[in-house]
Design a protein around this motif. Structure first.
Motif, PDB file in Angstrom:
ATOM      1  N   UNK A 170      -3.897  -7.001  -1.622  1.00 57.94           N
ATOM      2  CA  UNK A 170      -4.189  -5.265  -1.614  1.00 57.94           C
ATOM      3  C   UNK A 170      -3.325  -4.621  -2.467  1.00 57.94           C
ATOM      4  N   UNK A 171      -3.577  -3.467  -2.870  1.00 63.94           N
ATOM      5  CA  UNK A 171      -3.308  -2.275  -3.797  1.00 63.94           C
ATOM      6  C   UNK A 171      -3.475  -1.184  -3.175  1.00 63.94           C
ATOM      7  N   UNK A 172      -2.723  -0.398  -2.693  1.00 63.43           N
ATOM      8  CA  UNK A 172      -2.985   0.940  -1.852  1.00 63.43           C
ATOM      9  C   UNK A 172      -2.581   2.137  -2.850  1.00 63.43           C
ATOM     10  N   UNK A 195       6.296   4.035   9.863  1.00 61.83           N
ATOM     11  CA  UNK A 195       7.333   3.718   8.905  1.00 61.83           C
ATOM     12  C   UNK A 195       7.817   2.458   9.401  1.00 61.83           C
ATOM     13  N   UNK A 196       8.185   2.211  10.731  1.00 62.77           N
ATOM     14  CA  UNK A 196       8.756   0.963  11.045  1.00 62.77           C
ATOM     15  C   UNK A 196       7.709  -0.209  10.922  1.00 62.77           C
ATOM     16  N   UNK A 197       6.478   0.155  11.254  1.00 57.38           N
ATOM     17  CA  UNK A 197       5.817  -0.832  11.189  1.00 57.38           C
ATOM     18  C   UNK A 197       5.309  -1.446   9.760  1.00 57.38           C
ATOM     19  N   UNK A 198       5.295  -0.445   8.716  1.00 59.15           N
ATOM     20  CA  UNK A 198       5.225  -0.678   7.377  1.00 59.15           C
ATOM     21  C   UNK A 198       6.352  -1.662   6.688  1.00 59.15           C
ATOM     22  N   UNK A 200       3.145  -2.826  -1.323  1.00 58.84           N
ATOM     23  CA  UNK A 200       1.856  -2.718  -1.719  1.00 58.84           C
ATOM     24  C   UNK A 200       1.269  -1.268  -2.063  1.00 58.84           C
ATOM     25  N   UNK A 201       2.049  -0.164  -1.700  1.00 57.55           N
ATOM     26  CA  UNK A 201       1.602   1.165  -1.935  1.00 57.55           C
ATOM     27  C   UNK A 201       2.054   1.844  -2.954  1.00 57.55           C
TER      28      UNK A 201
END
Length: 556
Positions: free
Chosen positions: A28-30, A92-95, A103-104
């Protein structure tokens, strides 16, 4: 086979789309036009064009357990209804935990998404982006997931308000509202009684001279704090309640629910009673609005007829003079300006998508829209479920039906939505939360089987049947199974209680007499309900018994 996937937007839907792609071995590329992740929940003091916007005091009206991603519960010490800053911390914690941020590409605006010349053979897309310094770049991707949301384009129906050009005060959309600082001592009219309109009217009434709330059709208002102080969604959004909705007439639940709400505050007396039934439209969730109406801080008015200078005239002939501000809480339009028109299929008021995700009219299923859904439930688990399905379709593990079959299903969905719900251009679709989650889960192979749980894990069966339908249920089995899912289901109320344990209090011991009283009340209520249904709907109980007999026979 699909490998490279472009994801547009790094909000709640975009983050879970990145994770879903990684889980299936995709790349993925976000692209995120802002300078941080979080989408709607990234507060800015000044609203940015073509981006979602929130106000300073915003607290979500979905409880934390019901909005958690399926394999990453929100910490126990977080409040049950979280301020937007806490929600952003969670994202943010999830990421960080799942290593999504790498990937962002931040401050990168997607200008266009176009089919390649060889699309009929490859299914590939050209994505044109603009970097922070204005440089344009072209990228080729095997597939695209759009996660740009639908709260970015405010709906300002000024043509419906004759004389607005003569208004001597200030008017703006709720999208621009940040706080009540400019409303001290002012007369304010809020147009619209949705969740934003209710929040703004309540907050503004604390400092304004007077707040008037104008509504065309009224609304059912429910509380976030339910019986025994539980979050309302954890109390009622259960699989057992969902089963009851499938077995009994919807009018029974309308009657029961409306009666329960009117017992708290009579909607007719408070002048907010709507023209629609309770389950025909998502209700307003606001604990404070009824008190503000009762105290006179907020005065409910009908629709605005016209505006003359600083005077607002309503359809019942009443007027309010010396109005200083008008807030239009009139919803949003939705758009995907970067997509070509030939990818869009229209059906009624809405964008026609197969299961609200895939355009039906493409030669290859390499474009998906995630998070464009509306239900009485959090967007996070719904978007996550969609993203898991999309990643498997892109990977080739799941197949979509033919174009003709998808279009037929879309048109059926449109008819069902228009039959069961109140829809408009601003609210073009609505689904039942549990039904939709189960439907997409069935496509993936992760829908929990009550029969299997009954036979193999009775303790978990009870939690899944009687407890809230949290996203953890969809990690118990099948692709993407999470070893911590069972424990997450068993401890969901522990996390809910933990946030409230800020002072040690001795819990009372339940008495035998109390238990007998509760048991007798349950029996009495059950008997009365059966009698009522038998009198009002004499065919319901025989039909119900027939259904149960048929379902039992099919399981044997």
């Amino acid at each position: 086979m699909v490998c490279k996937v472009a994801i547009i937007g790094a909000g709640p839907s975009g983050l879970t789309a990145i994770k879903a792609c990684l889980e299936e071995g995709l790349v993925p590329t976000c692209f995120e036009s802002g300078d941080d992740l979080g989408g709607l929940w990234r507060f800015k003091e000044v609203s940015e064009p073509n981006r979602a916007s929130i106000y300073r005091s915003l607290t979500i009206n979905i409880s934390k357990e019901m909005m958690s991603y399926s394999d990453f519960p929100i910490p126990a010490n977080y409040p049950n209804y979280m301020h937007h800053s806490k929600i952003l911390d969670y994202f943010r914690t999830y990421a960080e935990h799942f290593k999504l941020t790498q990937h962002i590409h931040f401050q990168t605006l997607v200008k266009s998404v176009k089919q390649m010349a060889d699309f009929s053979r490859t299914g590939n897309w050209e994505v044109v982006v603009e970097k922070r310094d204005g440089e344009e770049q072209n990228h080729i991707f095997d597939a695209v997931i759009c996660c740009s949301g639908h709260y970015s384009y405010p709906n300002m129906p000024l043509k419906d308000f004759p004389g607005i050009e003569t208004f001597e005060g200030k008017y703006f959309h709720s999208w621009d509202y940040k706080g009540p600082e400019d409303m001290y001592g002012k007369r304010v009219v809020v147009i619209g009684i949705g969740n934003s309109g209710g929040d703004i009217a309540v907050e503004t009434s604390r400092v304004a001279k007077q707040v008037y709330m104008s509504t065309r059709g009224g609304a059912w208002v429910i509380r976030q704090v339910s019986d025994n102080g539980l979050p309302v969604d954890m109390k009622y959004n259960t699989r057992f309640v969902h089963i009851l909705f499938q077995l009994f007439p919807i009018n029974f639940f309308n009657w029961f629910g409306e009666g329960k709400l009117n017992a708290m505050y009579d909607h007719t007396m408070y002048a907010i009673k709507p023209t629609h039934r309770l389950f025909s439209k998502i209700p307003v969730i606001n604990d404070d609005l009824p008190l503000k109406i009762l105290s006179g801080s907020v005065i409910i008015k009908p629709n605005v007829k016209e505006i003359n200078g600083s005077t607002v005239v309503f359809t019942d002939g009443s007027t309010v003079e010396k109005v200083d501000m008008i807030v239009f809480a009139t919803g949003y339009n939705y758009d995907f300006p970067y997509l070509p028109n030939n990818t869009m299929y229209r059906s009624g008021h809405r964008l026609g998508l197969y299961k609200h995700v895939f355009p039906p009219n493409l030669e290859h299923p390499t474009l998906a829209i995630v998070g464009f859904i509306h239900a009485l439930g959090a967007i996070m688990p719904q978007a996550e479920m969609q993203a898991r399905w999309v990643a498997r379709v892109f990977k080739g593990l799941n197949k979509l039906p033919s174009t003709q079959t998808m279009i037929k299903a879309i048109e059926k969905d449109t008819k069902d939505i228009e039959k069961n719900y109140i829809v408009s251009n601003q609210a073009p679709l609505q689904v039942d939360f549990v039904s939709y989650m189960d439907d997409i889960a069935g496509e993936i192979g992760v829908r929990p089987s009550l029969l299997r749980l009954l036979l193999t894990d009775y303790s978990l069966f009870k939690k899944v049947l009687w407890g809230p339908v949290t996203a953890y249920q969809y990690r118990l089995m099948g692709p993407g199974k999470w070893d911590g899912a069972r424990r997450a289901v068993f401890t969901q109320f522990d996390r809910m209680y933990q946030a409230l344990k800020t002072r040690q209090v001795k819990e009372p011991e339940p008495s035998v007499a109390g238990r007998l009283l509760i048991f007798s009340l349950i029996i009495s209520a059950g008997t009365a309900s059966i009698y009522y249904i038998h009198v009002r709907y004499p065919d319901t109980i025989p039909n119900l018994l027939t259904k149960i007999h048929m379902q039992t026979s099919s399981l044997m």
